[in-house]
Design a protein around this motif. Structure first.
Motif, PDB file in Angstrom:
ATOM      1  N   SER A 115       0.823  -1.213   0.000  1.00  0.00           N
ATOM      2  CA  SER A 115       0.000   0.000   0.000  1.00  0.00           C
ATOM      3  C   SER A 115       0.852   1.255   0.000  1.00  0.00           C
ATOM      4  O   SER A 115       0.578   2.215  -0.735  1.00  0.00           O
ATOM      5  CB  SER A 115      -0.929   0.006   1.219  1.00  0.00           C
ATOM      6  N   ILE A 119       0.490   3.631  -3.344  1.00  0.00           N
ATOM      7  CA  ILE A 119      -0.159   4.925  -3.139  1.00  0.00           C
ATOM      8  C   ILE A 119       0.874   6.049  -3.182  1.00  0.00           C
ATOM      9  O   ILE A 119       0.660   7.091  -3.800  1.00  0.00           O
ATOM     10  CB  ILE A 119      -0.943   4.926  -1.822  1.00  0.00           C
ATOM     11  N   TYR A 178     -10.523  -2.547   0.750  1.00  0.00           N
ATOM     12  CA  TYR A 178      -9.790  -1.294   0.584  1.00  0.00           C
ATOM     13  C   TYR A 178     -10.753  -0.141   0.815  1.00  0.00           C
ATOM     14  O   TYR A 178     -11.972  -0.310   0.707  1.00  0.00           O
ATOM     15  CB  TYR A 178      -9.231  -1.168  -0.843  1.00  0.00           C
ATOM     16  N   GLU A 182      -8.136   4.593  -1.463  1.00  0.00           N
ATOM     17  CA  GLU A 182      -7.025   3.714  -1.812  1.00  0.00           C
ATOM     18  C   GLU A 182      -7.189   3.144  -3.209  1.00  0.00           C
ATOM     19  O   GLU A 182      -6.237   3.100  -3.998  1.00  0.00           O
ATOM     20  CB  GLU A 182      -6.910   2.576  -0.794  1.00  0.00           C
ATOM     21  N   SER A 185      -6.774   5.837  -5.957  1.00  0.00           N
ATOM     22  CA  SER A 185      -5.392   6.257  -6.160  1.00  0.00           C
ATOM     23  C   SER A 185      -4.641   5.331  -7.109  1.00  0.00           C
ATOM     24  O   SER A 185      -3.613   5.706  -7.672  1.00  0.00           O
ATOM     25  CB  SER A 185      -4.651   6.335  -4.823  1.00  0.00           C
TER      26      SER A 185
END
Length: 235
Positions: A115, A119, A178, A182, A185
């Motif tokens: 993550s 991101i 999620y 998230e 993105s």
């Protein structure tokens, strides 16, 4: 061919660095180099030119990872993700002045690592307005595994409290844990639009928009005047 992110690792504990390298390879990234000291890091970045660097703050020397981050930014402009066992205010305040993509506190999981990279990297490229090769798929954790989902196959996404339902053209629904932000993105921002609290739609899959609704596959979704105007501008 989709460009894989090349990642350099700066970590003075060998077991931890090997564990991180293995996790990155399992997630589909390329390893640009693995080093454990300030001097080795400068050499590795200069020679290998990684896309980003995972950098441990505590390098066991007078100059720590934060000092290194400032030097890397000045000399190479390479983005940084900090790794640390210390999350005290003084450390965080020093670290944030170097503008890292993320700040991972040990111990962290493979999911946390994934993550932070995805991101952070996405936001970094948006900020610089860098146009990269358009990705053909996204990689998301589905249950206990990671699954590649073709972006063009997505009709829409529906927010279901703590989960997201991804509806594909095949009729399949992929359930992932999620947040909406998230997932957004990771998707092309000129193609996927959040139209209300429940739905994110793929503009390429919209078949019709009238004064009150949009139509996508067998789904009809009421929309506001403002959203309608936004969608028409983007289409």
């Amino acid at each position: 061919m989709i460009k894989k992110i090349r990642i350099g690792i700066v970590e003075d504990e060998m077991i931890i660095s090997e564990t991180i390298a293995l996790a990155l390879e399992q997630l589909g990234y390329q390893i640009a180099g693995v080093v454990g000291t300030y001097k080795e890091a400068i050499t590795m970045i200069e020679n290998a030119r990684p896309d980003l660097v995972l950098l441990d703050i505590n390098l066991g020397t007078k100059k720590d990872g934060i000092d290194l981050a400032f030097e890397v930014k000045k000399r190479f402009g390479t983005p940084i993700i900090f790794l640390t066992a210390n999350s005290d205010p003084a450390t965080v305040n020093r670290a944030k002045d170097s503008h890292p993509l993320a700040f991972l506190v040990k111990p962290f999981s493979q999911d946390d690592l994934f993550s932070a990279i995805e991101i952070g990297w996405n936001n970094y490229n948006k900020k610089l307005n860098v146009v990269l090769e358009q990705p053909k798929y996204i990689v998301l954790k589905v249950g206990r595994t990671f699954e590649k989902i073709n972006i063009e196959s997505i009709l829409y996404l529906k927010n279901d409290q703590n989960y997201i339902d991804i509806i594909l053209r095949s009729g399949k629904t992929v359930l992932v844990r999620y947040t909406t932000s998230e997932v957004l993105s990771l998707l092309p921002e000129n193609q996927f639009v959040k139209i209300n609290r429940s739905y994110i739609i793929n503009l390429k899959q919209v078949t019709k928009i009238d004064t009150k609704c949009l139509y996508i596959a067998q789904l009809t979704i009421p929309i506001s005047k403002e959203i309608r105007e936004t969608l028409i501008q983007k289409m």
